[in-house]
Design an enzyme around this catalytic site. Sequence first.
Site, PDB file in Angstrom:
ATOM      1  N   ASP A  42       0.787  -1.581  -0.252  1.00  0.00           N
ATOM      2  CA  ASP A  42       0.581   0.300  -0.087  1.00  0.00           C
ATOM      3  C   ASP A  42       1.153   1.203  -0.344  1.00  0.00           C
ATOM      4  O   ASP A  42       0.578   2.360   0.590  1.00  0.00           O
ATOM      5  CB  ASP A  42      -0.711   0.069   1.519  1.00  0.00           C
ATOM      6  CG  ASP A  42      -1.588  -1.223   1.377  1.00  0.00           C
ATOM      7  OD1 ASP A  42      -2.398  -1.761   0.233  1.00  0.00           O
ATOM      8  OD2 ASP A  42      -2.327  -1.811   2.358  1.00  0.00           O
ATOM      9  N   LYS A  45       3.566   1.773  -5.471  1.00  0.00           N
ATOM     10  CA  LYS A  45       4.682   1.061  -6.145  1.00  0.00           C
ATOM     11  C   LYS A  45       4.238   1.149  -7.145  1.00  0.00           C
ATOM     12  O   LYS A  45       4.708   1.301  -8.413  1.00  0.00           O
ATOM     13  CB  LYS A  45       5.016  -0.356  -5.137  1.00  0.00           C
ATOM     14  CG  LYS A  45       5.701  -0.022  -4.294  1.00  0.00           C
ATOM     15  CD  LYS A  45       6.580  -1.570  -3.853  1.00  0.00           C
ATOM     16  CE  LYS A  45       5.551  -2.634  -3.948  1.00  0.00           C
ATOM     17  NZ  LYS A  45       4.387  -2.363  -2.486  1.00  0.00           N
ATOM     18  N   ASN A  67      -0.136 -12.809  -4.900  1.00  0.00           N
ATOM     19  CA  ASN A  67      -0.692 -11.627  -3.032  1.00  0.00           C
ATOM     20  C   ASN A  67      -0.897 -10.267  -3.210  1.00  0.00           C
ATOM     21  O   ASN A  67      -0.643  -9.595  -2.747  1.00  0.00           O
ATOM     22  CB  ASN A  67      -0.229 -12.670  -2.176  1.00  0.00           C
ATOM     23  CG  ASN A  67       1.214 -11.954  -2.454  1.00  0.00           C
ATOM     24  OD1 ASN A  67       2.377 -11.910  -3.618  1.00  0.00           O
ATOM     25  ND2 ASN A  67       1.968 -12.282  -0.988  1.00  0.00           N
ATOM     26  N   GLY A  69      -0.829  -6.712  -5.031  1.00  0.00           N
ATOM     27  CA  GLY A  69      -1.941  -5.745  -5.731  1.00  0.00           C
ATOM     28  C   GLY A  69      -1.353  -4.174  -6.009  1.00  0.00           C
ATOM     29  O   GLY A  69      -1.360  -3.773  -4.658  1.00  0.00           O
ATOM     30  N   HIS A  70      -1.547  -4.484  -7.733  1.00  0.00           N
ATOM     31  CA  HIS A  70      -1.207  -2.808  -7.493  1.00  0.00           C
ATOM     32  C   HIS A  70      -2.367  -2.501  -8.697  1.00  0.00           C
ATOM     33  O   HIS A  70      -3.202  -3.197  -9.709  1.00  0.00           O
ATOM     34  CB  HIS A  70       0.077  -3.028  -8.873  1.00  0.00           C
ATOM     35  CG  HIS A  70       1.237  -3.374  -7.895  1.00  0.00           C
ATOM     36  ND1 HIS A  70       2.022  -4.225  -8.204  1.00  0.00           N
ATOM     37  CD2 HIS A  70       1.652  -3.066  -6.660  1.00  0.00           C
ATOM     38  CE1 HIS A  70       2.606  -4.529  -7.402  1.00  0.00           C
ATOM     39  NE2 HIS A  70       2.364  -3.768  -6.447  1.00  0.00           N
ATOM     40  N   LYS A 173      11.174 -24.291  -3.206  1.00  0.00           N
ATOM     41  CA  LYS A 173      12.158 -23.678  -4.178  1.00  0.00           C
ATOM     42  C   LYS A 173      13.138 -23.536  -3.011  1.00  0.00           C
ATOM     43  O   LYS A 173      14.479 -24.145  -3.490  1.00  0.00           O
ATOM     44  CB  LYS A 173      11.431 -22.361  -4.337  1.00  0.00           C
ATOM     45  CG  LYS A 173      12.782 -22.047  -5.128  1.00  0.00           C
ATOM     46  CD  LYS A 173      12.156 -20.055  -5.675  1.00  0.00           C
ATOM     47  CE  LYS A 173      13.948 -19.504  -6.572  1.00  0.00           C
ATOM     48  NZ  LYS A 173      13.710 -18.206  -6.705  1.00  0.00           N
TER      49      LYS A 173
END
Length: 233
Positions: A42, A45, A67, A69-70, A173
């Site tokens: 938030d 970016k 996950n 969110g923009h 990973k």
Amino acid sequence: MSLTWSAKDHKNANQPAATGQKRSRNDAGNKVTVVLGAQWGDEGKGKVVDLLATEADFVCRCQGGNNAGHTVVVDGKEYDFHLLPSGIINPKSVSLIGNGVVIHLPGLFEEGDKNEKKGLKGWEKRLIVSDRAHLVFDFHQVVDGLQETERQAQEGKNIGTTKKGIGPAYSSKASRTGLRVCDLLGDFKDFSTRFKNLVRQYQSMYPSLTVDVEDQLKKLKWESELSPQNNSM
């Protein structure tokens, strides 16, 4: 090679060479601009990246998953990005999803289709996905939820993840059992064997985890055919 560093060495290193000319600090050549969030989100970016992308040849995302969110508003249209770099709106720049990102393929395709309906055209032609990026599977998302439930029961609190499977995918990973885009685009028989082994590994840790392996492999095979190899690196 010297293993010591003196004040004299420091002074000499900062002086221009006798036969050369010190390059101006403003002569940057090819410039790289990094947008890094110092909080948990938030921070705006996405908006910053969208603005910088107007003068960029490449817009690269280096880590994270869907996950994030923009939200970017351009000409009154609101676009939502979770995996796609925010610079994908700029038709003159190439967007890159790097090998540090973990990718949930159904989420990526859904995101592209959703934004295409809002007016984002040709995004798939200017997107490059690293074939070394690891994949987030549906069962990773289920495991994410199971882990949160387990934390709540044991500690009385949980992390509050988005249950998108990001943490479990990065765990795969780190333990070198995860599967990458190149694995999916390579020998599918070998990919299938490794996928089944990974499922069994998680089922041994979470006995309540149920996975329709054959159905998942069928979907992954279909998704691999939607991912042209010439659009990965």
